[in-house]
Design an enzyme around this catalytic site. Structure first.
Site, short mmCIF file in Angstrom:
data_model
loop_
_atom_site.label_atom_id
_atom_site.label_comp_id
_atom_site.label_asym_id
_atom_site.label_seq_id
_atom_site.Cartn_x
_atom_site.Cartn_y
_atom_site.Cartn_z
N TYR A 95 51.99 38.15 47.67
CA TYR A 95 50.91 38.36 46.70
C TYR A 95 51.05 37.37 45.54
O TYR A 95 50.08 36.70 45.16
CB TYR A 95 50.98 39.80 46.18
CG TYR A 95 49.90 40.18 45.19
CD1 TYR A 95 48.60 40.40 45.61
CD2 TYR A 95 50.19 40.33 43.83
CE1 TYR A 95 47.61 40.76 44.70
CE2 TYR A 95 49.22 40.69 42.92
CZ TYR A 95 47.92 40.91 43.37
OH TYR A 95 46.95 41.26 42.46
N SER A 120 45.98 36.95 39.04
CA SER A 120 46.84 38.07 38.60
C SER A 120 47.96 37.52 37.73
O SER A 120 48.30 36.33 37.82
CB SER A 120 47.46 38.75 39.83
OG SER A 120 48.50 39.63 39.45
#
Ligand SMILES: NC(=O)c1ccc[n+]([C@@H]2O[C@H](COP(=O)([O-])OP(=O)(O)OC[C@H]3O[C@@H](n4cnc5c(N)ncnc54)[C@H](OP(=O)(O)O)[C@@H]3O)[C@@H](O)[C@H]2O)c1
Length: 253
Positions: A158, A145
């Protein structure tokens, strides 16, 4: 073998039950890969497998919880028994939990790390073992990501898991390149899927969209070309350990 080297290969996609994973499965199936659709929600996988078969592809489903080492081993065995050794792995399963660092619970920490990092590590290990034993020039694509490149607000666990995934990608590239296995990472920008739908509707989400170069989120099919390149045979032969942002410039400035 076709020019792309994808035709006829066994490709396992984790988290194929929704969002980007379902899209990757459709794209690889259309390129002739023999698909192993893996996730926890079997009803969704069954529907996708039926769709792919109706389009002439080969597709099986396998129950997989990447946070469980045993589940990963079992899924890899089922894939090999039913279709043959894995040649392409897309490590796509992932979760995010939004919280300020002072509020993160141990449970949330373990869930995010256990899914995004530990799960991807042992899934890649299980696939690479098959590739090495069978002498397959495999392709592993880790879906990281932009959060792995720069930390996103209230997404510490995350962001940490995705940053670690990038170093994991390079370690795998370094160790497995000699076996002909290429491991690369894609860092997608914001794409409208279930993982982000809650956030996108908030005031912060609207502000974020307004800050993006084109004032819009990406779409799952914006990653099609990159995925096909990284899973290909000859075209991807010299691409190993690469971290590629596909984010419309979000991480560049
Ligand atoms: N959408 C974005 O903007 C964006 C941006 C950057 C990176 N990403 C990454 O892209 C990947 C896919 O996300 P998405 O946007 O498609 O979100 P999504 O629609 O929520 O999909 C997440 C997928 O992960 C699977 N999954 C979650 N926990 C799992 C577990 N323990 N075992 C097996 N599968 C599990 C889910 O399947 P089940 O629940 O059926 O198991 C689901 O198919 C994630 O790694 C995410 O971090 C997304």
């Amino acid at each position: 073998m076709s020019a792309s080297g994808i035709m006829g290969r066994v490709a396992l996609v984790t988290g194929a039950s929704s969002g980007l994973g379902a899209r990757f499965a459709r794209v690889l199936a259309a390129a002739g890969a023999r698909m192993v659709l893996a996730a926890r929600r079997q009803d969704r996988l069954t529907a996708l497998a039926a769709e792919l078969r109706a389009d002439g592809a080969e597709a099986i489903t396998v129950s997989l919880d990447v946070s469980s080492y045993e589940s990963i081993q079992a899924a890899a065995v089922v894939a090999e028994k039913q279709l043959g050794p894995i040649g392409i792995l897309v490590n796509n399963a992932g979760v995010s939990r939004q919280a300020r660092i002072e509020d993160v619970t141990e449970e949330e920490y373990d869930e995010v790390m256990g899914t995004n990092l530990k799960g991807a590590f042992f899934m890649a290990q299980a696939a690479a073992r098959q590739m090495i034993v069978h002498g397959i020039d495999g392709r592993i694509v880790n879906i990281a990501s932009v959060a792995g490149l720069k930390p996103l607000g209230q997404l510490s666990t995350y962001s940490m898991s995705k940053a670690a995934m990038l170093q994991m990608t390079k370690s795998m590239a370094r160790e497995w390149g000699r076996h002909g296995i290429n491991t690369n990472a894609i860092c997608p920008g914001y794409i409208a899927t279930e993982i982000s739908e809650g956030f996108i509707e908030t005031e912060a989400g609207r502000r974020l969209i307004a800050s993006l170069p084109r004032r819009r989120l990406g779409e799952a099919n914006d990653l099609d070309g990159l995925m096909l390149l990284l899973c290909s045979g000859e075209p991807a032969r010299f691409i190993n350990g690469a971290v590629i942002a596909a984010d419309d410039g979000f991480s560049a400035f």
